[in-house]
Design an enzyme around this catalytic site. Structure first.
Site, PDB file in Angstrom:
ATOM      1  N   ASP A 164      70.652 113.482  17.270  1.00 34.08           N
ATOM      2  CA  ASP A 164      71.448 112.252  17.248  1.00 34.08           C
ATOM      3  C   ASP A 164      71.589 111.733  18.677  1.00 34.08           C
ATOM      4  O   ASP A 164      70.662 111.145  19.215  1.00 34.08           O
ATOM      5  CB  ASP A 164      72.780 112.586  16.572  1.00 34.08           C
ATOM      6  CG  ASP A 164      73.634 111.382  16.278  1.00 34.08           C
ATOM      7  OD1 ASP A 164      73.094 110.363  15.833  1.00 34.08           O
ATOM      8  OD2 ASP A 164      74.864 111.455  16.476  1.00 34.08           O
ATOM      9  N   VAL A 209      74.823 110.509   7.731  1.00 35.68           N
ATOM     10  CA  VAL A 209      74.190 111.151   6.580  1.00 35.68           C
ATOM     11  C   VAL A 209      74.767 112.550   6.339  1.00 35.68           C
ATOM     12  O   VAL A 209      75.193 113.224   7.273  1.00 35.68           O
ATOM     13  CB  VAL A 209      72.650 111.215   6.757  1.00 35.68           C
ATOM     14  CG1 VAL A 209      72.050 109.824   6.711  1.00 35.68           C
ATOM     15  CG2 VAL A 209      72.247 111.922   8.041  1.00 35.68           C
ATOM     16  N   ARG A 222      77.579 119.925   2.570  1.00 37.92           N
ATOM     17  CA  ARG A 222      76.389 120.648   3.040  1.00 37.92           C
ATOM     18  C   ARG A 222      75.518 121.108   1.878  1.00 37.92           C
ATOM     19  O   ARG A 222      74.314 121.297   2.025  1.00 37.92           O
ATOM     20  CB  ARG A 222      76.793 121.887   3.853  1.00 37.92           C
ATOM     21  CG  ARG A 222      77.495 121.585   5.168  1.00 37.92           C
ATOM     22  CD  ARG A 222      77.571 122.867   6.004  1.00 37.92           C
ATOM     23  NE  ARG A 222      78.509 122.808   7.104  1.00 37.92           N
ATOM     24  CZ  ARG A 222      78.242 122.328   8.318  1.00 37.92           C
ATOM     25  NH1 ARG A 222      77.052 121.846   8.579  1.00 37.92           N
ATOM     26  NH2 ARG A 222      79.156 122.329   9.267  1.00 37.92           N
TER      27      ARG A 222
HETATM   28  P1  IMP Z   1      73.935 115.256  18.913  1.00 36.98           P
HETATM   29  O1  IMP Z   1      74.424 116.257  19.894  1.00 36.98           O
HETATM   30  O2  IMP Z   1      74.699 113.964  18.990  1.00 36.98           O
HETATM   31  O3  IMP Z   1      72.446 115.028  18.921  1.00 36.98           O
HETATM   32  O4  IMP Z   1      74.367 115.722  17.487  1.00 36.98           O
HETATM   33  C1  IMP Z   1      73.911 116.802  16.886  1.00 36.98           C
HETATM   34  C2  IMP Z   1      74.911 117.300  15.882  1.00 36.98           C
HETATM   35  O5  IMP Z   1      75.864 116.295  15.443  1.00 36.98           O
HETATM   36  C3  IMP Z   1      74.147 117.704  14.655  1.00 36.98           C
HETATM   37  O6  IMP Z   1      73.701 119.030  14.765  1.00 36.98           O
HETATM   38  C4  IMP Z   1      75.149 117.450  13.563  1.00 36.98           C
HETATM   39  O7  IMP Z   1      75.948 118.596  13.395  1.00 36.98           O
HETATM   40  C5  IMP Z   1      76.009 116.312  14.050  1.00 36.98           C
HETATM   41  N1  IMP Z   1      75.573 114.989  13.489  1.00 36.98           N
HETATM   42  C6  IMP Z   1      75.024 113.964  14.144  1.00 36.98           C
HETATM   43  N2  IMP Z   1      74.745 112.941  13.312  1.00 36.98           N
HETATM   44  C7  IMP Z   1      75.139 113.336  12.087  1.00 36.98           C
HETATM   45  C8  IMP Z   1      75.102 112.719  10.789  1.00 36.98           C
HETATM   46  O8  IMP Z   1      74.651 111.587  10.552  1.00 36.98           O
HETATM   47  N3  IMP Z   1      75.602 113.468   9.773  1.00 36.98           N
HETATM   48  C9  IMP Z   1      76.101 114.730   9.938  1.00 36.98           C
HETATM   49  N4  IMP Z   1      76.135 115.343  11.120  1.00 36.98           N
HETATM   50  C10 IMP Z   1      75.665 114.650  12.196  1.00 36.98           C
HETATM   51 MG    MG Z   2      77.593 119.453  12.305  1.00 40.50          MG
END
Ligand code: IMP
Ligand code: MG
Length: 180
Positions: free
Chosen positions: A101, A153, A165
């Site tokens: 993300d 999502v 989940r």
């Molecule tokens: P990042 O550090 O922002 O890349 O986010 C990674 C973590 O955020 C993922 O491993 C998820 O646990 C959570 N996450 C990010 N986007 C979503 C989403 O759309 N749905 C559910 N969890 C998300």
């Molecule tokens: Mg998570």
């Protein structure tokens, strides 16, 4: 539970078919390399279980659990809550992640694992949401299951407040269900 899903984005069949494709690629990539395949908990567990069975080479399983540092407003500071147990020095490492993300988590996991001096380090994420990337994050995933639009999502391991989940598909949560 399912009444809170606005739209099914990826069906079970689509997910399984893509995992088989990725499995063929990863089986070739890791032949003879005895990789350590590291899952980032908890969201990855469902994907991990399906993916690893399609990587048809001898390999080792391991897991990491990280979380955002308590008390800060998600500025990207992370802590290791559970480290890998394998000695990955000189080993070929493949990280499996549920979703890429902002990239803050993967950036952190990647630097943490690189400090242990693996022979190689690659990233495979089921979902990629490139539109959400933090400005400072330049890393890219080596293998991506699906690129998804900028919507929240859930399902197939992904949660909202630890729920959803266990849905077998990836769906978009109705915006009225969560507050931002
Ligand atoms: P990042 O550090 O922002 O890349 O986010 C990674 C973590 O955020 C993922 O491993 C998820 O646990 C959570 N996450 C990010 N986007 C979503 C989403 O759309 N749905 C559910 N969890 C998300
Ligand atoms: Mg998570």
């Amino acid at each position: 539970m399912e009444e809170n899903i606005q739209e099914i984005l990826l069906t079970e069949e689509q997910i399984q078919s893509r995992i088989r494709e990725l499995g063929r690629i990863l089986t070739e990539e890791y032949a003879g390399k005895d990789p350590v395949i590291i899952g980032v908990l908890k969201g990855v567990v469902i994907f991990y279980a399906d993916m690893i069975r399609q990587i048809k080479v001898p390999c080792q399983m391991d897991f990491m659990w990280i979380s955002s540092y308590e008390g800060t407003d998600s500025t990207g500071s992370m802590v290791v809550r559970r480290d890998v147990t394998a000695d990955i020095r000189g080993r070929h490492v493949l990280i499996l992640e549920d979703i890429f993300d902002t990239g803050n988590s993967l950036n952190f996991v990647r630097s943490h694992l690189l400090s242990k001096k693996p022979a190689s380090l690659k990233i495979c994420t089921l979902l990629d949401k490139p539109s959400r990337r933090s400005p400072g994050v330049t890393l890219q995933a080596d293998y991506v299951g699906f690129t998804v639009p900028n919507a929240f999502v859930v399902g197939y391991g992904l949660d909202y407040k630890e729920h959803y989940r266990n849905l077998p598909y990836v769906g978009i949560l109705k915006p009225e269900v969560y507050e931002h």
